[in-house]
Design a protein around this motif. Sequence first.
Motif, PDB file in Angstrom:
ATOM      1  N   VAL A 115      -4.852  -0.321   1.419  1.00  0.00           N
ATOM      2  CA  VAL A 115      -5.306  -0.137   0.136  1.00  0.00           C
ATOM      3  C   VAL A 115      -5.871   1.170  -0.207  1.00  0.00           C
ATOM      4  O   VAL A 115      -5.671   1.549  -1.480  1.00  0.00           O
ATOM      5  N   ASP A 116      -6.658   1.700   0.419  1.00  0.00           N
ATOM      6  CA  ASP A 116      -7.571   2.930   0.159  1.00  0.00           C
ATOM      7  C   ASP A 116      -6.306   4.201   0.005  1.00  0.00           C
ATOM      8  O   ASP A 116      -6.236   4.956  -0.980  1.00  0.00           O
ATOM      9  N   ALA A 117      -5.375   4.045   0.918  1.00  0.00           N
ATOM     10  CA  ALA A 117      -4.132   5.124   1.218  1.00  0.00           C
ATOM     11  C   ALA A 117      -3.285   5.054  -0.272  1.00  0.00           C
ATOM     12  O   ALA A 117      -2.815   5.810  -0.813  1.00  0.00           O
ATOM     13  N   ARG A 118      -3.240   3.810  -0.704  1.00  0.00           N
ATOM     14  CA  ARG A 118      -2.544   3.422  -1.751  1.00  0.00           C
ATOM     15  C   ARG A 118      -3.176   3.955  -3.009  1.00  0.00           C
ATOM     16  O   ARG A 118      -2.288   4.309  -4.087  1.00  0.00           O
ATOM     17  N   ARG A 119      -4.328   3.571  -3.101  1.00  0.00           N
ATOM     18  CA  ARG A 119      -5.054   4.302  -4.334  1.00  0.00           C
ATOM     19  C   ARG A 119      -5.013   5.601  -4.431  1.00  0.00           C
ATOM     20  O   ARG A 119      -4.761   6.045  -5.641  1.00  0.00           O
ATOM     21  N   HIS A 120      -4.803   6.119  -3.365  1.00  0.00           N
ATOM     22  CA  HIS A 120      -4.596   7.723  -3.262  1.00  0.00           C
ATOM     23  C   HIS A 120      -3.123   8.144  -3.518  1.00  0.00           C
ATOM     24  O   HIS A 120      -3.165   8.998  -4.528  1.00  0.00           O
ATOM     25  N   ALA A 121      -2.291   7.382  -2.892  1.00  0.00           N
ATOM     26  CA  ALA A 121      -1.018   7.710  -3.121  1.00  0.00           C
ATOM     27  C   ALA A 121      -0.424   7.643  -4.571  1.00  0.00           C
ATOM     28  O   ALA A 121       0.619   8.320  -4.968  1.00  0.00           O
ATOM     29  N   PHE A 122      -1.168   6.583  -5.166  1.00  0.00           N
ATOM     30  CA  PHE A 122      -0.345   6.231  -6.641  1.00  0.00           C
ATOM     31  C   PHE A 122      -1.432   6.629  -7.650  1.00  0.00           C
ATOM     32  O   PHE A 122      -1.500   6.212  -8.931  1.00  0.00           O
ATOM     33  N   SER A 123      -2.118   7.956  -7.446  1.00  0.00           N
ATOM     34  CA  SER A 123      -3.322   8.228  -8.453  1.00  0.00           C
ATOM     35  C   SER A 123      -2.795   8.631  -9.780  1.00  0.00           C
ATOM     36  O   SER A 123      -3.351   8.215 -10.867  1.00  0.00           O
ATOM     37  N   GLN A 124      -1.512   9.225  -9.757  1.00  0.00           N
ATOM     38  CA  GLN A 124      -0.883   9.735 -11.231  1.00  0.00           C
ATOM     39  C   GLN A 124      -0.551   8.489 -12.068  1.00  0.00           C
ATOM     40  O   GLN A 124      -0.844   8.375 -13.093  1.00  0.00           O
ATOM     41  N   LEU A 125      -0.116   7.536 -11.325  1.00  0.00           N
ATOM     42  CA  LEU A 125       0.283   6.157 -11.935  1.00  0.00           C
ATOM     43  C   LEU A 125      -0.829   5.250 -12.268  1.00  0.00           C
ATOM     44  O   LEU A 125      -0.900   4.930 -13.521  1.00  0.00           O
ATOM     45  N   LEU A 126      -1.863   5.350 -11.414  1.00  0.00           N
ATOM     46  CA  LEU A 126      -3.034   4.466 -11.908  1.00  0.00           C
ATOM     47  C   LEU A 126      -3.866   5.189 -13.144  1.00  0.00           C
ATOM     48  O   LEU A 126      -4.345   4.477 -13.749  1.00  0.00           O
ATOM     49  N   SER A 127      -3.850   6.487 -12.963  1.00  0.00           N
ATOM     50  CA  SER A 127      -4.804   6.825 -13.900  1.00  0.00           C
ATOM     51  C   SER A 127      -4.206   7.582 -15.324  1.00  0.00           C
ATOM     52  O   SER A 127      -4.703   7.424 -16.306  1.00  0.00           O
ATOM     53  N   LYS A 128      -2.684   7.438 -15.379  1.00  0.00           N
ATOM     54  CA  LYS A 128      -1.883   7.966 -16.545  1.00  0.00           C
ATOM     55  C   LYS A 128      -0.884   7.370 -16.848  1.00  0.00           C
ATOM     56  O   LYS A 128      -0.021   7.590 -17.566  1.00  0.00           O
TER      57      LYS A 128
END
Length: 460
Positions: A115-128
């Motif tokens: 989960v943590d790796a995914r939060r990191h890997a998809f950071s541009q999708l999650l933030s913007k």
Amino acid sequence: MRAFRGTKIVLPFLAVLFSTVALFGGKLLPNPLFTPDPTGVLSTYSTQGGIAINNPFFQNLGSNGRTCNTCHISTSAWSLTPADVKAKFQATRGLDPIFHTNDGSNCPSADVSTVDARRHAFSQLLSKALIRVSVQVPDDAEFEIVDIKDPYNCPETTATNPALYRRPLPAANLKFLSTVMWDGRETVFGAVPGKSIDLTASLANQARDATMGHAQGNAPTPEQLSQIVDFERGLYTGQAADHHAGILDTDAAHGGAENLSRQNTFTGINDSLGGDPTGAAFNPNVFTLYGDWASSNSPYRRSVARGENLFNNLPIAITGVNGLNDALNQPVIMGTCTTCHDTPNAGNHSFSVPLAIGTTAYPAVPALDVAGLPVYTIRCKATGAVVQVTDPGRAMISGKCADIGKLKGPVLRGLAARAPYFHNGAAATLGDAVEFYDQRFNLNLTAEQKADLVAFLQTL
Ligand code: HEC
Ligand code: HEC
């Protein structure tokens, strides 16, 4: 004129809407469909009698579980917001089909094992809510990418295959388009090449490529493609009510999706560069929705009306915009917001005119947040000139140095439901978008003028 009480009108309106939505479990959503957004209520109106949720737009046509609806969501004006993405992440621990490394992660080879790796890997999708678009530098390009500053050190982001992080454009209000995609790459031109667009062919191309790319599938059947295109061409979306201004088609105002569906348009209508095929002169009063509110009893409605008037008429000394200043050979063009946003009550450009207004430039104007985007240093082979951008824009399609940083101006409707703004989501709010123009074109806007422009943009 009747006194106006904003919240008292909007709240009962919302209550009725939700009960209507709840009644429909079947294949058609209510028409219009009303949904809440951060500053009021968004409407979607389908000219096909309702939003048919059995359309292939909502079906898994590929191999990774995604549908068109994965990234084009009704409640977000048929675009996608960070709130949508975060909700999907929460609900599935980052395993929803949108979290796929083909174009959802910052890098295709990112670690997505936890989960943590995914939060990191998809950071541009999650933030913007940015999707990573891959386009190859054309073989015969006039330029080369000579340096890449990539925050992700992604091995797949290379000088020939730069990563371009872009916002999903709304899959609605398509009647107004003069070009398809930020860089126009799916556009099929019509009878007058470069001028008129064959919208059906362009959208069919787009839907086929989206299925093969985003959804990693085979090409849909011609029947599926025409069903998708008919469906999305029937969709109109726009703000229907505002927490402060109330219902946006009352007291001689013309907001909302249903009014928008009746708006006449054609390629080149009201072209600010003199290309209207009827020969009509450019009229800077592009938006004519809230003029009668100038004398409203409601101070907020007067602010919306002032904002519309500023959008139409505020003088802007346009400088350094490639596609405009260079094309007309005029270092300063005295214009308005509507010089570029000239399609009546839609606000895109009525001809295909890619423009470099400075949203890809690096270093960026302070109002823009481009942290997290790679920076490409580009050298033009013929002149040796070097520029830095976060996205080469149209130049990735044409191969031309003159097109570096050029993008289309999108239709400016349903804005309140689909922050952040610009192709790269660099303006977090409409206030930041206005701030960008203030800084970029030295507008010296007062606090009241900024507030008026934002109040107006929120009602679109
Ligand atoms: C993974 C997310 C994703 C999926 C899935 C997706 N899109 Fe998109 N869509 C985008 C992005 C991002 C853009 C803008 C890309 C660009 O311009 O470079 C876009 C652009 C568009 C546009 C262009 C609108 C305009 O103003 O030019 C249309 C139309 C569209 N999508 C329809 C569809 C359809 C139909 C499907 C399903 C077959 C689909 N999309 C699937 C992300 C997605
Ligand atoms: C010189 C041409 C030009 C002028 C003048 C101009 N715009 Fe734009 N506008 C564009 C282009 C091109 C884009 C798309 C840029 C991008 O996405 O990076 C855009 C995008 C926008 C967006 C974001 C839309 C979205 O979907 O993300 C808003 C909001 C906007 N403009 C408002 C305004 C306002 C308000 C003014 C006047 C103060 C104005 N524009 C003046 C060309 C212009």
